[in-house]
Design a protein around this motif. Structure first.
Motif, mmCIF file in Angstrom:
data_model
loop_
_atom_site.group_PDB
_atom_site.id
_atom_site.type_symbol
_atom_site.label_atom_id
_atom_site.label_comp_id
_atom_site.label_asym_id
_atom_site.label_seq_id
_atom_site.Cartn_x
_atom_site.Cartn_y
_atom_site.Cartn_z
ATOM 1 N N ALA A 71 -10.765 -6.279 0.236
ATOM 2 C CA ALA A 71 -11.163 -5.778 -1.080
ATOM 3 C C ALA A 71 -10.991 -4.268 -1.136
ATOM 4 C CB ALA A 71 -12.607 -6.160 -1.375
ATOM 5 N N TYR A 72 -11.353 -3.616 -0.061
ATOM 6 C CA TYR A 72 -11.195 -2.166 0.000
ATOM 7 C C TYR A 72 -9.726 -1.774 0.015
ATOM 8 C CZ TYR A 72 -11.295 2.551 1.838
ATOM 9 O OH TYR A 72 -11.082 3.885 2.008
ATOM 10 N N ALA A 73 -8.954 -2.504 0.801
ATOM 11 C CA ALA A 73 -7.549 -2.149 1.001
ATOM 12 C C ALA A 73 -6.668 -2.592 -0.148
ATOM 13 C CB ALA A 73 -7.032 -2.779 2.298
ATOM 14 N N GLY A 74 -7.158 -3.477 -1.000
ATOM 15 C CA GLY A 74 -6.311 -4.000 -2.059
ATOM 16 C C GLY A 74 -5.263 -4.936 -1.513
ATOM 17 N N ARG A 75 -5.615 -5.660 -0.443
ATOM 18 C CA ARG A 75 -4.666 -6.588 0.185
ATOM 19 C C ARG A 75 -4.824 -7.973 -0.432
ATOM 20 N NH1 ARG A 75 -3.675 -10.167 4.564
ATOM 21 N NH2 ARG A 75 -1.970 -9.510 5.959
ATOM 22 N N GLU A 76 -3.713 -8.545 -0.873
ATOM 23 C CA GLU A 76 -3.726 -9.869 -1.467
ATOM 24 C C GLU A 76 -3.704 -10.943 -0.369
ATOM 25 O OE1 GLU A 76 -4.231 -10.352 -4.502
ATOM 26 O OE2 GLU A 76 -3.764 -8.420 -5.420
ATOM 27 N N PRO A 77 -4.074 -12.184 -0.704
ATOM 28 C CA PRO A 77 -4.064 -13.258 0.302
ATOM 29 C C PRO A 77 -2.702 -13.478 0.952
ATOM 30 C CG PRO A 77 -5.342 -13.929 -1.611
ATOM 31 C CD PRO A 77 -4.686 -12.632 -1.978
ATOM 32 N N ASP A 78 -1.624 -13.143 0.235
ATOM 33 C CA ASP A 78 -0.288 -13.332 0.821
ATOM 34 C C ASP A 78 0.153 -12.148 1.673
ATOM 35 O OD1 ASP A 78 0.220 -11.401 -1.079
ATOM 36 O OD2 ASP A 78 1.731 -12.551 -2.170
ATOM 37 N N GLY A 79 -0.753 -11.169 1.871
ATOM 38 C CA GLY A 79 -0.438 -10.039 2.742
ATOM 39 C C GLY A 79 0.238 -8.875 2.057
ATOM 40 N N THR A 80 0.374 -8.927 0.739
ATOM 41 C CA THR A 80 0.992 -7.821 0.008
ATOM 42 C C THR A 80 -0.074 -6.867 -0.507
ATOM 43 O OG1 THR A 80 0.978 -9.068 -2.075
ATOM 44 C CG2 THR A 80 2.947 -9.242 -0.679
ATOM 45 N N TYR A 81 0.351 -5.641 -0.774
ATOM 46 C CA TYR A 81 -0.529 -4.592 -1.275
ATOM 47 C C TYR A 81 0.002 -4.053 -2.605
ATOM 48 C CZ TYR A 81 -2.551 -4.136 3.466
ATOM 49 O OH TYR A 81 -3.176 -4.356 4.680
ATOM 50 N N SER A 82 -0.901 -3.491 -3.389
ATOM 51 C CA SER A 82 -0.459 -2.720 -4.550
ATOM 52 C C SER A 82 0.040 -1.369 -4.035
ATOM 53 C CB SER A 82 -1.623 -2.517 -5.523
ATOM 54 O OG SER A 82 -2.531 -1.563 -4.994
ATOM 55 N N ASN A 83 0.375 -0.472 -4.955
ATOM 56 C CA ASN A 83 0.869 0.831 -4.484
ATOM 57 C C ASN A 83 -0.263 1.849 -4.402
ATOM 58 O OD1 ASN A 83 0.533 1.747 -7.275
ATOM 59 N ND2 ASN A 83 2.075 3.300 -6.832
ATOM 60 N N LEU A 84 -1.505 1.357 -4.369
ATOM 61 C CA LEU A 84 -2.631 2.274 -4.378
ATOM 62 C C LEU A 84 -2.590 3.297 -3.259
ATOM 63 C CD1 LEU A 84 -6.202 1.468 -5.273
ATOM 64 C CD2 LEU A 84 -5.707 2.836 -3.304
ATOM 65 N N PHE A 85 -2.268 2.806 -2.058
ATOM 66 C CA PHE A 85 -2.270 3.753 -0.961
ATOM 67 C C PHE A 85 -1.046 4.638 -0.930
ATOM 68 C CE2 PHE A 85 -5.679 1.088 0.302
ATOM 69 C CZ PHE A 85 -6.607 2.049 0.614
ATOM 70 N N ASP A 86 0.061 4.142 -1.413
ATOM 71 C CA ASP A 86 1.240 5.003 -1.543
ATOM 72 C C ASP A 86 0.888 6.205 -2.436
ATOM 73 O OD1 ASP A 86 3.815 2.722 -1.050
ATOM 74 O OD2 ASP A 86 1.804 2.037 -1.534
ATOM 75 N N ALA A 87 0.273 5.888 -3.591
ATOM 76 C CA ALA A 87 -0.103 6.948 -4.531
ATOM 77 C C ALA A 87 -1.197 7.837 -3.958
ATOM 78 C CB ALA A 87 -0.558 6.331 -5.852
ATOM 79 N N ASN A 88 -2.140 7.223 -3.243
ATOM 80 C CA ASN A 88 -3.243 7.989 -2.667
ATOM 81 C C ASN A 88 -2.712 9.077 -1.740
ATOM 82 O OD1 ASN A 88 -5.390 8.293 -0.277
ATOM 83 N ND2 ASN A 88 -6.507 7.704 -2.109
#
Length: 542
Positions: free
Chosen positions: A394-411
């Protein structure tokens, strides 16, 4: 990977605003997280970010936008639209580089543009319209479009009070580089997994060097893709975008609600355009004058204090806290055991020290997370890592399929573009050891998190740090138990602006509005009637 809420802290919030590779996150914000938690408690399922739906194509810079109905954003994000609300979306075009009054002919991004996605939620009960309330949820990397949807729901489930939605359009925007707004995307899912799962306190030289190499790899990949354009994701550039948004929505002056990193963005706008400020609410304040090291240490102190508050709650509520009475020992023991024999999760991942650490971080953003953390640590002891991964993901924004949004890229892109100075490996290694003594659970992670910007390519574009001369009173809201943006930064930001008025909530968690009747009454009166709270006003816990 501790992200930063603001310009430097690397521990943003648990909801999908993923901080990547550990930089201290001075801007972490998780107002959205708080809202997501509220909706989850009400029985709704909220993904971190809505899918990026197509909006009306943006026109040339300076042209009036065309809005089109987009109820599907709320439907995809929350499963339904808010009662009595209409949703419209558009895009505006802004210069990539606002240097020289947006007429730059040389340098990074000269003559090129970004698209900024906007969502407007308008109540069908709206009367005596004042204008637009611009929303930024923090991060950096959080989606203002998503947050505007959350805030459009009734106050009973965590949205804005009707006294606000009756007078304002709620306008959320994804800042440049975030989600639907020309997103920066350069960190692979595998590298994000490696970063979040890495030992938060790599004590041996070999382990520390491995984390340096991981950050170097991430920096190389992003540098290869974006080069010197990475500096264009800075906070000051985004603050100029707010002025373009103000003009696009047709408001003479800006009314703004910014959480966590959003306080830094709002404060920067107030310095650049003080004459265009109507009312700014800066909740979960960041002190822009703290450098990277001071910001990381401040956050280490804030999370330690929040964890102590959690541990005290555990000892006085043993019926709700299965790891009472020694919560700190239980968490420390779980992390130590994971270094030797990590529990295997259902998806094949190992619950390494990093994943446990981020489960802890995630839980401290809201007081409601305390009981979930205690349960997760107890279940981990019994060989079940399900709850640990749920909290960490939930913190990392990790989906069940192992993909992420670009939140950390932007961060990372924003935080590192903002950072003028970067500490050396040697300084970071020394601080890691020093902070292990002072802030044993969070200090080492926030120290080594600074490696992210040390290894980040591209130029730097620091934001201004001075008074907002000519602006009206600006409301700066702080929570005494805030882990991500410690309360001490609230009066500091108000003092720096020169026109700041402090409003204090004696509560727990990250950010305060809209959570209690006292805070709501003060903020609503300021937004609607421009009534500034009395000097030194404090609101009691819930």
């Amino acid at each position: 990977m501790v992200p930063r809420p603001g310009r430097r802290s690397r521990l943003p919030r648990p909801r999908k605003v993923h901080p990547v590779v550990r930089t201290s996150a001075r801007r972490f914000a998780p107002a959205v997280l708080l809202l997501a938690s509220t909706f989850l408690a009400a029985g709704c399922t909220l993904p971190a970010f809505a899918p990026r739906t197509e909006a009306q194509p943006a026109g040339p810079p300076g042209t009036a936008p065309t809005w089109q109905a987009c109820p599907e954003v709320a439907e995809e994000l929350v499963g339904r639209t808010a009662p009595g609300m209409r949703y419209e979306c558009t895009r505006i075009t802004v210069p990539r580089n606002w240097a020289d009054g947006a007429t730059a002919t040389s340098g990074p991004g000269a003559g090129e543009t970004f698209e900024i996605a906007l969502l407007r939620a308008r109540s069908m009960n709206q009367r005596d319209r004042i204008g637009s309330l611009l929303i930024n949820p923090g991060g950096p990397g959080g989606s203002g479009v998503d947050t505007a949807v959350y805030l459009s729901f009734p106050a009973a489930v965590g949205g804005l009070p009707a006294s606000v939605t009756d007078h304002f359009d709620i306008v959320g925007f994804d800042p440049r580089g975030v989600a639907r707004s020309s997103p920066v995307e350069c960190i692979s899912d595998a590298n994000l997994d490696a970063s979040f799962g890495y030992d938060p306190d790599p004590e041996s030289q070999q382990s520390f060097d491995g984390f340096v190499e991981l950050n170097q790899r991430i920096g190389r990949e992003c540098g290869d893709r974006y080069g010197d354009q990475l500096a264009l994701y800075s906070t000051e550039q985004a603050a100029h975008d707010i002025e373009a948004i103000r003009a696009a929505v047709g408001d003479e002056k800006v009314t703004y609600l910014g959480y966590s990193y959003g306080t830094l963005l709002g404060a920067t706008y107030a310095q650049l355009h003080p004459e265009r400020v109507r009312a700014l609410v800066l909740d979960g304040a960041i002190d822009p004058r703290l450098d990277l090291v001071a910001s990381a240490e401040s956050q280490a102190m804030g999370f330690e204090r929040a964890f102590d508050n959690f541990a005290l709650w555990c000892s006085t509520n043993p019926d709700r806290c299965p790891i009472a009475p020694a919560a700190r020992d239980a968490v420390t023991s779980a992390i130590d055991k994971a270094r030797v024999s990590p529990v295997l999760g259902d998806d094949g991942r190992e619950a390494t020290p990093g994943w446990i650490f981020y489960a802890v971080v995630s839980s401290l953003y809201t007081e409601v997370g305390w009981e979930q953390l205690a349960q997760a640590i107890e279940e981990l002891e019994d060989g079940d890592a399900t709850e640990v991964f749920r909290l960490a993901d939930a913190y990392a924004g990790r989906e069940p399929d192992g993909t992420y949004s670009n939140l950390f890229d932007a961060n990372l892109a924003v935080n590192c573009a903002d950072e003028e100075e970067k500490p050396s490996w040697e300084q970071i290694r020394q601080l890691q050891s020093q902070w292990r003594e002072q802030y044993p659970l969070f200090g080492p992670a926030l120290a080594v998190g600074m490696l992210a910007c040390t290894e980040w390519p591209g130029g730097r574009d620091p934001y201004p740090t001075g008074p907002a001369d000519g602006a009206p009173p600006i409301l700066v809201v702080g929570t005494t138990g805030d882990p991500a943006t410690p309360y001490e930064q609230t009066p500091a930001l108000a003092e720096m602006l020169g026109v700041g008025r402090v409003l204090t909530w004696e509560g727990e968690g990250h950010t305060a509005y809209p959570q209690t009747a006292c805070i709501n009454a003060a903020v609503d009166a300021y937004l609607v009637d421009l009534t500034v709270p009395a000097e030194g006003k404090r609101c009691p816990p819930q």
